[in-house]
Design an enzyme around this catalytic site. Sequence first.
Site, PDB file in Angstrom:
ATOM      1  N   HIS A 342       0.858  -1.139  -0.089  1.00 41.28           N
ATOM      2  CA  HIS A 342       0.139   0.060   0.065  1.00 41.28           C
ATOM      3  C   HIS A 342       0.870   0.984  -0.130  1.00 41.28           C
ATOM      4  CE1 HIS A 342      -3.396  -2.560   0.482  1.00 41.28           C
ATOM      5  NE2 HIS A 342      -2.929  -3.014   1.677  1.00 41.28           N
ATOM      6  N   HIS A 343       1.907   1.237  -0.719  1.00 46.84           N
ATOM      7  CA  HIS A 343       2.969   2.364  -1.044  1.00 46.84           C
ATOM      8  C   HIS A 343       2.811   2.732  -2.139  1.00 46.84           C
ATOM      9  CE1 HIS A 343       5.723   1.137   2.370  1.00 46.84           C
ATOM     10  NE2 HIS A 343       4.497   1.140   2.982  1.00 46.84           N
ATOM     11  N   ILE A 344       1.650   2.852  -2.894  1.00 46.82           N
ATOM     12  CA  ILE A 344       1.212   3.425  -4.273  1.00 46.82           C
ATOM     13  C   ILE A 344       1.705   4.900  -4.252  1.00 46.82           C
ATOM     14  CG2 ILE A 344      -0.217   3.329  -6.283  1.00 46.82           C
ATOM     15  CD1 ILE A 344      -1.188   1.093  -3.500  1.00 46.82           C
TER      16      ILE A 344
END
Length: 398
Positions: A342-344
């Site tokens: 979830h490091h987009i």
Amino acid sequence: MADDYVRAANELGYPKADLNGYYTEGFDTIFYPIKNGRRHGVGVAFLDPALSNPLLTVRKYAYVKRVLIDKQKKAYGVEYDHHGLPLTALAKKEVIISAGSMNSPKILLLSGIGPKKQLLRHGIHVKADLPVGENLQDHISTYLGPFFINKSVSFSIDRDVTVPTVAQYLATGKGVLTTSGTQAMGFFSSSYAKRAGEGDWPDVQLILAGVALGSRFGEELARGFGPRRDVMLQYLAHAEGKENFLQIVSLGRPHAKGRIQLSSNDPYDRAVIDPNYLTNEHDIRVLVEGMKKAVALIEDTTTFKRFNGSFTNVPFPGCEKYRFKSSAYYECYARHLSLTLHHIVGSCSMGSVVDTELRVKGIRGLRVIDASVMPVVPVGMTFPTLIIVLATPYTFNL
């Protein structure tokens, strides 16, 4: 387990480092924003105290459809639905989009800001021809395990969630239930980075997930992240009831770049998201090297030999044809069980979509202020960098 993990990494030549300061390679325990035993994120820390401010109006359950832009290419408001009712919010000064790396580009595209060819294909009038939705980056990560130990030092939901521990947590905010699950981590440069002269710029992150894979883990992992439920239940069955834990092997500097595109001009239709995970040989090789290092950290250090630490000897379903622990096996494993951290970032990149003050190019009175503006994903967690991005309104006195 966090201190043991850091000590084991030190045996492999990686120092204990302050991961909130300057470092190149190193490992340390993880420090979280926690208050009274609970996560103290930016919403609780900054937004909640401001809710009583008469200058702030928060509309829950609102769905933004597009930014309103006049013929002079100035943003003057947003069109949104609230409980099914179409509404408009007008701006006195500027419109700020802060919908995240997935939804900010979608809103811009629906507003006529994006690649000309794509917008025309969906019948959207072009307001600014910009590469919105391109340059999507993420820390693709392999959940590697189980690793077995002979001591009860990992957190086990089956064992540790009891009436007394729940009561202690609710009453005092202390105890075993305050664990974050991921307790230590570190960064190092792969052999590929070093050969490229980038030995001081780590490209692999290892994270200790000191949580035992209990009776519900496979089920919850499949529900939350999407791997096949039957495969997860089959593979993790041998870990149930035993002392074990996971490591997360993450690509710190992935070469892959994905994109976000519209599926139609209907705001309620889902966007088409293609992250391009593991589509290039470089990312695969670095990830496999990281997996081998993670196994060595447990099996080749005296720290974890005290716990009889070992990687499972059960092959992952679908990878049985490869020699166990070979590069081909680890690649197969990674292609079956790699997930997002979830490091987009990157879908509204600074330089191509927004300028250095996060103003959308070619449109007056419109900024994007979220992780989508980062042109390159940071090696580590995006959270601290995002806090700096979110401070932009104060920097430019908006």
